[in-house]
Scaffold this active site. Structure first.
Site, PDB file in Angstrom:
ATOM      1  N   HIS A  74     -14.572   9.635  -6.458  1.00  0.00           N
ATOM      2  CA  HIS A  74     -13.676   8.601  -5.914  1.00  0.00           C
ATOM      3  C   HIS A  74     -14.545   7.446  -5.386  1.00  0.00           C
ATOM      4  CE1 HIS A  74     -10.142   6.757  -4.545  1.00  0.00           C
ATOM      5  NE2 HIS A  74      -9.697   7.629  -3.647  1.00  0.00           N
ATOM      6  N   ASP A 122     -11.455  15.997   4.230  1.00  0.00           N
ATOM      7  CA  ASP A 122     -10.434  15.646   3.229  1.00  0.00           C
ATOM      8  C   ASP A 122      -9.506  16.861   3.115  1.00  0.00           C
ATOM      9  OD1 ASP A 122      -8.993  14.478   1.159  1.00  0.00           O
ATOM     10  OD2 ASP A 122     -10.551  14.757  -0.353  1.00  0.00           O
ATOM     11  N   ARG A 174     -10.281  -0.244   2.228  1.00  0.00           N
ATOM     12  CA  ARG A 174     -10.049  -0.035   0.794  1.00  0.00           C
ATOM     13  C   ARG A 174      -9.711  -1.371   0.120  1.00  0.00           C
ATOM     14  NH1 ARG A 174      -8.738   4.748  -1.525  1.00  0.00           N
ATOM     15  NH2 ARG A 174      -8.922   3.408  -3.348  1.00  0.00           N
TER      16      ARG A 174
HETATM   17  N1   CP Z   1      -7.472   7.659  -0.183  1.00  0.00           N
HETATM   18  C1   CP Z   1      -6.685   7.475  -1.267  1.00  0.00           C
HETATM   19  O1   CP Z   1      -7.169   7.323  -2.396  1.00  0.00           O
HETATM   20  O2   CP Z   1      -5.371   7.487  -0.962  1.00  0.00           O
HETATM   21  P1   CP Z   1      -4.157   7.426  -2.001  1.00  0.00           P
HETATM   22  O3   CP Z   1      -4.116   8.763  -2.698  1.00  0.00           O
HETATM   23  O4   CP Z   1      -2.954   7.169  -1.157  1.00  0.00           O
HETATM   24  O5   CP Z   1      -4.437   6.339  -2.989  1.00  0.00           O
HETATM   25  N1  NVA Z   2      -9.378  14.933  -2.677  1.00  0.00           N
HETATM   26  C1  NVA Z   2      -8.108  14.269  -2.653  1.00  0.00           C
HETATM   27  C2  NVA Z   2      -8.283  12.830  -2.386  1.00  0.00           C
HETATM   28  C3  NVA Z   2      -7.020  12.030  -2.311  1.00  0.00           C
HETATM   29  C4  NVA Z   2      -7.257  10.585  -2.077  1.00  0.00           C
HETATM   30  C5  NVA Z   2      -7.391  14.494  -3.965  1.00  0.00           C
HETATM   31  O1  NVA Z   2      -8.056  14.467  -5.014  1.00  0.00           O
HETATM   32  O2  NVA Z   2      -6.183  14.716  -3.960  1.00  0.00           O
END
Ligand code: CP
Ligand code: NVA
Length: 317
Positions: A126, A217, A285
């Protein structure tokens, strides 16, 4: 140039992007519109609040036109190939972001696209999130180099990008994960190659002691829903709570990419407490997305594949 992994960027790239994000943040409402006349295709295979909205608003405020494309509503959902989708979209738009289940999908999009492709979260990384995290840390501490970061919980996509970014920026990371949920060997190897100082432990307290930043997370990422019951059982003690925060340095901050599952991986007390930087992180973000789009999409189309950037100074292509 694409942004598929945070490791597509070198230290100088990241610093320049963070400086650009700081400028966009300071000049919101007054900055330039380098994406005037350009469009961004945003493919989503999974739900999103922050990524979707921050990208859409960022693109609009830069003068561009964002198109939200739910994968299920594209012909992609009826079997059109990723490669053909990339070839076609490239003829309309000036950039593509994609939130996908399989990391390979975003790699294939990039391979067959003639415009920049940005990973908006895959099962592996990410990068957009980590740029916002770095901006938040840098704004709080005035530096990144030498910061100590403790990751509590799943060695997942966000953790992978954090590990790689830390290796690139000269930060130390200690990851506390339950057995079987540690970061994958391939990430550890790549971090080592980048000169990273990464430790993996099993006790949350070990990862929290003396750190400047505590990060966590969700225990159940999108795509892991079938394992939910098992994960809730295994991850029980991997929680960022006040007790754990007390082990960190006095001026430590808590980060979470969100969405948070309050009472699971993080408590209300920490989320809403004085050391929480999670909402600043969420705001960042948008500023970091502006920096990424201005960098990747503002030049003439024919320069996209040559690693063009506005300042000409980004060193990887
Ligand atoms: N942190 C993040 O990517 O959040 P969303 O899943 O809401 O985009
Ligand atoms: N680790 C989480 C991050 C969400 C922004 C997922 O992949 O769902």
């Amino acid at each position: 140039m694409n942004l598929i992994s945070i490791a597509d960027l070198c230290k100088e790239d990241i610093i320049r992007l963070l400086e650009s994000a700081d400028a966009f943040k300071a000049q919101r409402g007054h900055h330039g519109r380098p994406l005037q006349g350009k469009s961004l295709a945003m493919i989503f295979e999974k739900p999103s609040t922050r990524t979707r909205v921050s990208l859409e608003v960022a693109c609009s405020e830069l003068g561009g036109h964002p198109l939200y494309l739910s994968a299920g509503e594209l012909q992609l959902g009826r079997g059109e190939t990723v490669a053909d989708t990339a070839r076609v979209l490239s003829r309309y738009v000036h950039g593509i972001t994609a939130r996908v289940f399989s990391h390979n999908t975003v790699i294939q999009l990039a391979k067959h696209s003639s415009v920049p492709v940005v990973n908006a979260l895959s099962d592996w990384e990410h990068p957009l999130q980590i740029l916002a995290d770095l901006q938040t840390m840098r704004q709080h501490f005035g530096r990144l180099e030498g910061l100590r970061v403790g990751w509590i919980g799943d060695g997942n996509n966000v953790c992978n990008s954090l590990i790689l970014a830390s290796a690139i920026m000269g930060m130390e990371v200690c990851v506390a994960s339950p057995a079987g949920y540690e970061p994958k060997a391939r990430i550890m190897k790549e971090a080592e190659r980048l000169g990273g100082r990464i430790e993996v432990v099993s006790e949350p307290a070990q990862a929290a002691r003396g750190v400047d930043v505590l990060v966590t997370d969700t225990w159940v990422s999108m795509g892991d829903e079938a394992e939910e019951a098992e994960r809730l059982r295994v991850f029980g003690k991997y929680q960022v709570n006040s007790e754990l925060m007390r082990l960190a340095s006095e001026d430590a901050i808590a980060l979470h990419c969100l969405p948070a599952h309050r009472g699971q991986e993080i408590t209300d007390e920490v989320m809403d407490g004085e050391q929480s930087a999670v909402f600043e992180e969420a705001e960042n973000r948008m500023h970091t997305s502006k920096a990424v789009m201005a960098w990747l999409m503002s030049g003439p189309r024919e320069q996209y594949r040559r690693g063009f950037c506005a300042s000409g100074a980004f060193c990887k292509s």
